[in-house]
Design a protein around this motif. Structure first.
Motif, PDB file in Angstrom:
ATOM      1  N   ARG A  98       0.878  -1.373   0.322  1.00 14.58           N
ATOM      2  CA  ARG A  98      -0.075   0.125   0.418  1.00 14.58           C
ATOM      3  C   ARG A  98       0.936   1.520  -0.085  1.00 14.58           C
ATOM      4  O   ARG A  98       0.744   2.169  -0.881  1.00 14.58           O
ATOM      5  CB  ARG A  98      -0.940   0.052   1.776  1.00 14.58           C
ATOM      6  CG  ARG A  98      -1.742   1.089   1.247  1.00 14.58           C
ATOM      7  CD  ARG A  98      -2.768   1.223   2.076  1.00 14.58           C
ATOM      8  NE  ARG A  98      -2.490   1.410   3.940  1.00 14.58           N
ATOM      9  CZ  ARG A  98      -2.441  -0.003   4.389  1.00 14.58           C
ATOM     10  NH1 ARG A  98      -2.984  -1.105   3.769  1.00 14.58           N
ATOM     11  NH2 ARG A  98      -1.745  -0.281   5.555  1.00 14.58           N
ATOM     12  N   LYS A 100       2.664   1.591  -3.258  1.00 15.12           N
ATOM     13  CA  LYS A 100       1.677   2.165  -3.553  1.00 15.12           C
ATOM     14  C   LYS A 100       1.334   3.698  -4.514  1.00 15.12           C
ATOM     15  O   LYS A 100       1.019   4.924  -5.187  1.00 15.12           O
ATOM     16  CB  LYS A 100      -0.062   1.623  -3.699  1.00 15.12           C
ATOM     17  CG  LYS A 100       0.111   0.680  -5.041  1.00 15.12           C
ATOM     18  CD  LYS A 100      -0.818  -1.096  -4.932  1.00 15.12           C
ATOM     19  CE  LYS A 100      -1.153  -2.204  -4.939  1.00 15.12           C
ATOM     20  NZ  LYS A 100      -2.373  -2.659  -5.341  1.00 15.12           N
ATOM     21  N   LYS A 101       0.884   4.142  -2.858  1.00 16.77           N
ATOM     22  CA  LYS A 101       1.312   5.714  -2.227  1.00 16.77           C
ATOM     23  C   LYS A 101       1.765   6.991  -3.138  1.00 16.77           C
ATOM     24  O   LYS A 101       1.550   7.651  -3.910  1.00 16.77           O
ATOM     25  CB  LYS A 101       0.852   5.378  -0.888  1.00 16.77           C
ATOM     26  CG  LYS A 101      -0.302   5.322   0.309  1.00 16.77           C
ATOM     27  CD  LYS A 101       0.204   5.810   1.730  1.00 16.77           C
ATOM     28  CE  LYS A 101      -1.655   5.931   1.827  1.00 16.77           C
ATOM     29  NZ  LYS A 101      -1.133   5.770   3.536  1.00 16.77           N
ATOM     30  N   GLN A 142       4.021   5.788  -5.127  1.00 12.89           N
ATOM     31  CA  GLN A 142       3.657   6.222  -7.088  1.00 12.89           C
ATOM     32  C   GLN A 142       2.377   6.799  -7.317  1.00 12.89           C
ATOM     33  O   GLN A 142       2.284   7.976  -8.323  1.00 12.89           O
ATOM     34  CB  GLN A 142       3.274   4.509  -7.707  1.00 12.89           C
ATOM     35  CG  GLN A 142       4.241   3.304  -7.650  1.00 12.89           C
ATOM     36  CD  GLN A 142       4.130   2.341  -7.396  1.00 12.89           C
ATOM     37  OE1 GLN A 142       2.788   1.468  -8.077  1.00 12.89           O
ATOM     38  NE2 GLN A 142       4.687   1.210  -7.878  1.00 12.89           N
ATOM     39  N   THR A 143       1.375   6.708  -7.036  1.00 14.10           N
ATOM     40  CA  THR A 143       0.572   7.550  -7.149  1.00 14.10           C
ATOM     41  C   THR A 143       0.788   9.216  -6.968  1.00 14.10           C
ATOM     42  O   THR A 143      -0.271  10.061  -7.438  1.00 14.10           O
ATOM     43  CB  THR A 143      -1.149   7.362  -6.387  1.00 14.10           C
ATOM     44  OG1 THR A 143      -1.440   5.811  -6.476  1.00 14.10           O
ATOM     45  CG2 THR A 143      -2.351   7.963  -6.336  1.00 14.10           C
ATOM     46  N   ALA A 144       1.279   9.624  -5.554  1.00 16.50           N
ATOM     47  CA  ALA A 144       1.813  11.334  -5.297  1.00 16.50           C
ATOM     48  C   ALA A 144       3.462  11.322  -5.913  1.00 16.50           C
ATOM     49  O   ALA A 144       3.624  12.753  -6.590  1.00 16.50           O
ATOM     50  CB  ALA A 144       2.298  11.452  -4.036  1.00 16.50           C
ATOM     51  N   GLY A 145       3.145  10.204  -7.089  1.00 19.13           N
ATOM     52  CA  GLY A 145       4.142  10.982  -8.340  1.00 19.13           C
ATOM     53  C   GLY A 145       5.600  10.851  -7.651  1.00 19.13           C
ATOM     54  O   GLY A 145       6.334  12.115  -8.042  1.00 19.13           O
TER      55      GLY A 145
END
Length: 392
Positions: free
Chosen positions: A213, A216-217, A219-222
């Motif tokens: 998790r 993935k956080k 990655q999502t945050a850039g």
């Protein structure tokens, strides 16, 4: 320092210790990288590592049989005892030899004779062997107040490690930290992530839900991870100082130390020491170093900022290191030391919990062992050194 010419009888014929050059020593270590034994070769036995250590002088020796074939090797670091012409000899995570050899006691006796002739009054070595192993699942199930790793029945007891410990004690060696005296210079409990025979999908599924998790956080945050250069070491060092203040520890390493480490290791082999950084919105939030040698990769030092921790830069960076170690052909990703506590109330448990999330295992090594060399003066000097270290 005199060079000892000592021999012993071995199953392969007469063994003799002879000095080697740094190039010969490195070539011998490289010759082991394609074999399982190559997994036991530590970066602390690399000639480049001796160039990092100020205040120590290095010697490289090899055990050779009657045919001229090299059977073992050691990088020995000597530190002179002030006011004397005597030396403390240190073999970090070595020697590199066959620890299952029935003639092990004789092989080590040959080493002691060489060191005594070289002016050493005592020797410390760290056999690169595991003694007991616990899986992440086993330790997670055992977490509780007052619990320690040693309280838990191990998943694996390594037969060679157990036998070597018994043989060292019988030969008069003392395990550091037992019955007083200074403890190990290197971590005794390591966290290892096996990579051999596993795909990146296997490694991903081996991480716990929280780790996946958090990656993935990031990655999502850039969060962007990238391989840095020597020019990025000051940024890494700034973050390390932040980390030391936050987590309440002190490595005692300067920026020039890390610059020397980066320069010397990469001069020996390009890419041997790697600096990774994680950037978010143009700001470096985390930086980790990794060392690669033979069939092993080591996560050495990690640092991170106090702010924007919610974007999980350290998880993203570790996932990058794990994948790169895997792609470089390492069979083990060594995350180095962990505390032996399983008590959530202890501050240091946070590091254990974080590493357990990768799904690896804790390996208790044999630790480091010391022996004063034969002679009343040597024993006196060793006792004096131990008393000094215990007061530090």
């Amino acid at each position: 320092m005199a060079v000892a010419e000592v021999q012993m009888t071995h199953s392969a014929g007469a063994l003799e210790i002879m000095p080697t050059t740094p190039e010969q020593h490195l070539a011998y270590l490289d010759s082991l990288s394609g074999r399982a034994r190559g997994e036991q070769v530590s970066f602390l036995q690399l000639p480049s590592w001796s160039a990092v250590k100020e205040g120590w002088r290095a010697e490289w020796i090899g055990w050779f049989d009657g045919t001229g074939r090299q059977r073992a090797a050691a990088q020995v670091l000597y530190r002179q005892l002030p006011g004397t012409r005597r030396y403390f000899a240190y073999i970090p995570e070595g020697p590199v030899l066959d620890w299952a050899d029935p003639a092990l006691t004789d092989v080590l006796q040959l080493l002691l004779e060489h060191l005594r002739a070289a002016g050493a009054f005592a020797v410390r070595m760290g056999p690169p062997l595991a003694y007991r192993r616990w899986s992440a699942a086993t330790l997670k199930a055992a977490v509780g107040p007052g619990r320690r790793v040693g309280d838990v029945l191990p998943d694996v007891v390594e037969p060679v490690g157990s036998a070597v410990a018994d043989r060292l004690r019988a030969a008069g060696w003392r395990r550091c930290g037992e019955v007083g005296g200074a403890g190990d210079a290197q971590p005794r409990h390591l966290f290892e992530l096996p990579l051999a025979g596993r795909s990146t999908d296997d490694l991903w599924s081996g991480c716990n839900q929280e780790w996946r998790r958090n990656i993935k956080k990031a990655q999502t945050a850039g969060v962007e991870t990238y391989l840095g250069t020597a020019e990025d070491l000051p940024a890494f060092y700034d973050l390390l100082q932040v980390t030391e203040r936050r987590d309440g520890f002190r490595l005692g390493r300067s920026l020039p130390y890390f610059q020397r480490q980066h320069r010397e290791l990469n001069a020996e082999e390009n890419g041997r020491m790697r600096l990774y950084l994680a950037r978010h919105d143009g700001e470096v939030l985390a930086a980790h170093t990794m060392i690669v040698a033979g069939r092993r990769a080591w996560y050495q030092t990690g640092a991170s900022a106090d702010h924007r921790r919610e974007v999980r830069p350290s998880n993203a960076l570790q996932w990058r290191l794990i994948r790169d170690a895997h792609s470089l052909g390492a069979t083990v990703y060594d995350m180095r030391g962990v505390p032996d506590t399983l008590d959530p109330a202890e501050r240091s448990f946070g590091l254990m919990r974080w590493k357990l999330g990768t799904g690896g295992e804790v390996a208790e090594t044999l630790g480091e062992w010391e022996l004063p060399l034969q002679g009343a003066v040597n024993r006196t000097l060793h006792r004096a050194m131990q008393a000094y270290l215990s007061r530090r």
